[in-house]
Design an enzyme around this catalytic site. Structure first.
Site, mmCIF file in Angstrom:
data_model
loop_
_atom_site.group_PDB
_atom_site.id
_atom_site.type_symbol
_atom_site.label_atom_id
_atom_site.label_comp_id
_atom_site.label_asym_id
_atom_site.label_seq_id
_atom_site.Cartn_x
_atom_site.Cartn_y
_atom_site.Cartn_z
ATOM 1 N N ASP A 20 42.965 62.252 53.829
ATOM 2 C CA ASP A 20 43.142 61.406 54.999
ATOM 3 C C ASP A 20 43.618 60.058 54.489
ATOM 4 O O ASP A 20 42.973 59.455 53.629
ATOM 5 C CB ASP A 20 41.822 61.264 55.769
ATOM 6 C CG ASP A 20 41.389 62.582 56.398
ATOM 7 O OD1 ASP A 20 42.234 63.493 56.499
ATOM 8 O OD2 ASP A 20 40.211 62.686 56.781
ATOM 9 N N TYR A 68 47.232 63.332 67.909
ATOM 10 C CA TYR A 68 46.430 64.545 67.704
ATOM 11 C C TYR A 68 44.959 64.114 67.788
ATOM 12 O O TYR A 68 44.605 63.065 67.246
ATOM 13 C CB TYR A 68 46.736 65.161 66.330
ATOM 14 C CG TYR A 68 46.071 66.501 66.103
ATOM 15 C CD1 TYR A 68 46.628 67.663 66.605
ATOM 16 C CD2 TYR A 68 44.869 66.577 65.384
ATOM 17 C CE1 TYR A 68 45.998 68.889 66.409
ATOM 18 C CE2 TYR A 68 44.240 67.800 65.183
ATOM 19 C CZ TYR A 68 44.804 68.951 65.704
ATOM 20 O OH TYR A 68 44.189 70.155 65.513
ATOM 21 N N HIS A 70 46.248 62.796 58.355
ATOM 22 C CA HIS A 70 45.728 63.884 57.511
ATOM 23 C C HIS A 70 46.915 64.659 56.948
ATOM 24 O O HIS A 70 47.801 65.081 57.688
ATOM 25 C CB HIS A 70 44.831 64.806 58.353
ATOM 26 C CG HIS A 70 44.526 66.119 57.683
ATOM 27 N ND1 HIS A 70 43.303 66.400 57.104
ATOM 28 C CD2 HIS A 70 45.302 67.229 57.488
ATOM 29 C CE1 HIS A 70 43.343 67.637 56.587
ATOM 30 N NE2 HIS A 70 44.545 68.156 56.801
ATOM 31 N N ASP A 108 43.413 57.040 63.745
ATOM 32 C CA ASP A 108 43.141 55.972 62.770
ATOM 33 C C ASP A 108 43.437 56.395 61.330
ATOM 34 O O ASP A 108 43.102 55.692 60.381
ATOM 35 C CB ASP A 108 41.693 55.481 62.894
ATOM 36 C CG ASP A 108 40.677 56.582 62.616
ATOM 37 O OD1 ASP A 108 41.095 57.762 62.437
ATOM 38 O OD2 ASP A 108 39.473 56.265 62.570
ATOM 39 N N HIS A 109 44.055 57.560 61.172
ATOM 40 C CA HIS A 109 44.472 57.978 59.833
ATOM 41 C C HIS A 109 45.501 59.100 59.964
ATOM 42 O O HIS A 109 45.689 59.638 61.054
ATOM 43 C CB HIS A 109 43.271 58.460 58.999
ATOM 44 C CG HIS A 109 42.677 59.756 59.476
ATOM 45 N ND1 HIS A 109 41.772 59.831 60.518
ATOM 46 C CD2 HIS A 109 42.860 61.040 59.066
ATOM 47 C CE1 HIS A 109 41.431 61.087 60.726
ATOM 48 N NE2 HIS A 109 42.078 61.850 59.854
ATOM 49 N N HIS A 131 42.754 61.716 65.358
ATOM 50 C CA HIS A 131 43.630 61.306 64.244
ATOM 51 C C HIS A 131 44.448 60.059 64.574
ATOM 52 O O HIS A 131 45.578 59.910 64.118
ATOM 53 C CB HIS A 131 44.549 62.464 63.824
ATOM 54 C CG HIS A 131 43.833 63.527 63.046
ATOM 55 N ND1 HIS A 131 42.898 64.348 63.598
ATOM 56 C CD2 HIS A 131 43.904 63.872 61.728
ATOM 57 C CE1 HIS A 131 42.421 65.181 62.677
ATOM 58 N NE2 HIS A 131 43.008 64.905 61.534
ATOM 59 N N HIS A 168 40.105 70.170 53.447
ATOM 60 C CA HIS A 168 39.334 69.218 52.629
ATOM 61 C C HIS A 168 38.340 69.946 51.712
ATOM 62 O O HIS A 168 38.016 69.476 50.633
ATOM 63 C CB HIS A 168 38.562 68.239 53.523
ATOM 64 C CG HIS A 168 39.426 67.196 54.167
ATOM 65 N ND1 HIS A 168 39.871 66.083 53.502
ATOM 66 C CD2 HIS A 168 39.938 67.112 55.424
ATOM 67 C CE1 HIS A 168 40.615 65.339 54.323
ATOM 68 N NE2 HIS A 168 40.671 65.945 55.500
ATOM 69 N N ARG A 199 35.764 67.515 50.219
ATOM 70 C CA ARG A 199 34.419 67.542 50.813
ATOM 71 C C ARG A 199 33.758 68.869 50.467
ATOM 72 O O ARG A 199 34.337 69.935 50.696
ATOM 73 C CB ARG A 199 34.486 67.465 52.343
ATOM 74 C CG ARG A 199 35.153 66.242 52.894
ATOM 75 C CD ARG A 199 35.248 66.417 54.420
ATOM 76 N NE ARG A 199 36.168 65.479 55.004
ATOM 77 C CZ ARG A 199 36.848 65.718 56.134
ATOM 78 N NH1 ARG A 199 36.673 66.857 56.771
ATOM 79 N NH2 ARG A 199 37.675 64.818 56.615
#
Ligand SMILES: [Zn+2]
Length: 259
Positions: free
Chosen positions: A196, A224, A232, A229-230, A227, A189, A173
């Site tokens: 992710d 955490y 990192h 749904d993914h 977090h 990122h 990003r």
């Protein structure tokens, strides 16, 4: 005919290489001209050079539990151990020496742009729909290099999960992109150092637990904040450009993953 085939191969080979490279290649165990990178000697502990560094990028994901493989161009015990794990994972003779068999597997895995078979630069540059590699705190080329190492770690993670697909929902990003998605101000990122990850076939906890073996010093997952749904993963220990100390930071409380 056999002779003609050999002759054709020799001509094609000569065409693919500039004259100066031939002398080195003659001593090589197996002739191979790869679109990305070709190793010209067997590598063992004690060797150093850019060919070692190239190898280290590709075995970075086989660092072992809570460890990393330094990208320093020196073939030490950790590089040898990582090569051994790579060899074991792909059914090769596991001797920790990078020779023709190991290189053949790497040639098979790497695309012409040096990315591993199951990940691509476009997938890692999708933070806000693809903005190139500039706009972060480090140069575009450094960012892209970081993304490459991230992908080789992901390839190892994917292999460890039984070759089941992994998806990168956010990779590099730019600062603008990071602000837009509300990322942390010094997020990995921004450096191309993070991904992710989601999956349709592996649970997030499976991913988080496995990732502890793949050279990821930053790891956040279920339990955490934000977090669930993914997962990192990042390489903060290898990042000397950020403001954080080069230490491991793991938290996925719902999966039993912590520091
Ligand atoms: Zn992230």
């Amino acid at each position: 005919m056999r002779v003609n085939t050999l002759k054709r191969a020799a001509v094609a080979f000569a065409l693919a290489l500039p004259g100066a490279a031939i002398a080195t290649v003659v001593a090589a165990p197996a002739a191979h001209a790869d679109g990305c990178y070709t190793w010209n000697r067997t590598l063992t502990q004690g060797r150093s050079g850019d060919d070692v560094r190239q190898l280290q990028i590709r075995v970075a994901g086989w660092a072992g539990y809570r460890d990393i493989v330094e990208n320093d161009g020196r073939y030490g015990p950790k590089t040898a151990a990582a090569v051994k794990r790579f060899q074991q994972a792909y059914g090769l003779r596991a001797d920790g020496i990078a020779g023709p068999q190991t290189f053949a597997k790497l040639y098979q895995l790497q695309d012409n742009d040096c990315t591993p078979a199951h990940f691509s630069y476009s997938e890692l540059d999708n933070g806000c729909g693809g903005s190139g590699w500039s706009g972060g705190p480090v140069s575009a080329s450094q960012t892209k290099q970081n993304a490459l190492r991230t992908m080789w770690k992901l390839e190892a993670l994917r292999r460890g999960l039984g070759d089941k697909p992994l998806y990168v929902s956010s990779g590099f990003r730019s600062r603008a992109c990071n602000n837009q998605v509300g990322g942390a101000s010094d997020s990995q990122h921004l450096y191309g150092n993070a991904a992710d990850v989601t999956s349709r076939t592996s649970s997030l906890c499976q991913i988080a637990r496995n990732a502890r073996n793949n050279g990821f010093s930053g790891l956040y997952g279920p339990g955490y904040p934000d977090h669930d749904d993914h997962v990192h993963v990042d390489s903060r220990r290898e990042n000397n450009s950020d403001r954080s100390s080069n230490t491991t930071s793991w938290s996925a409380p719902d999966c039993g993953v912590g520091n």
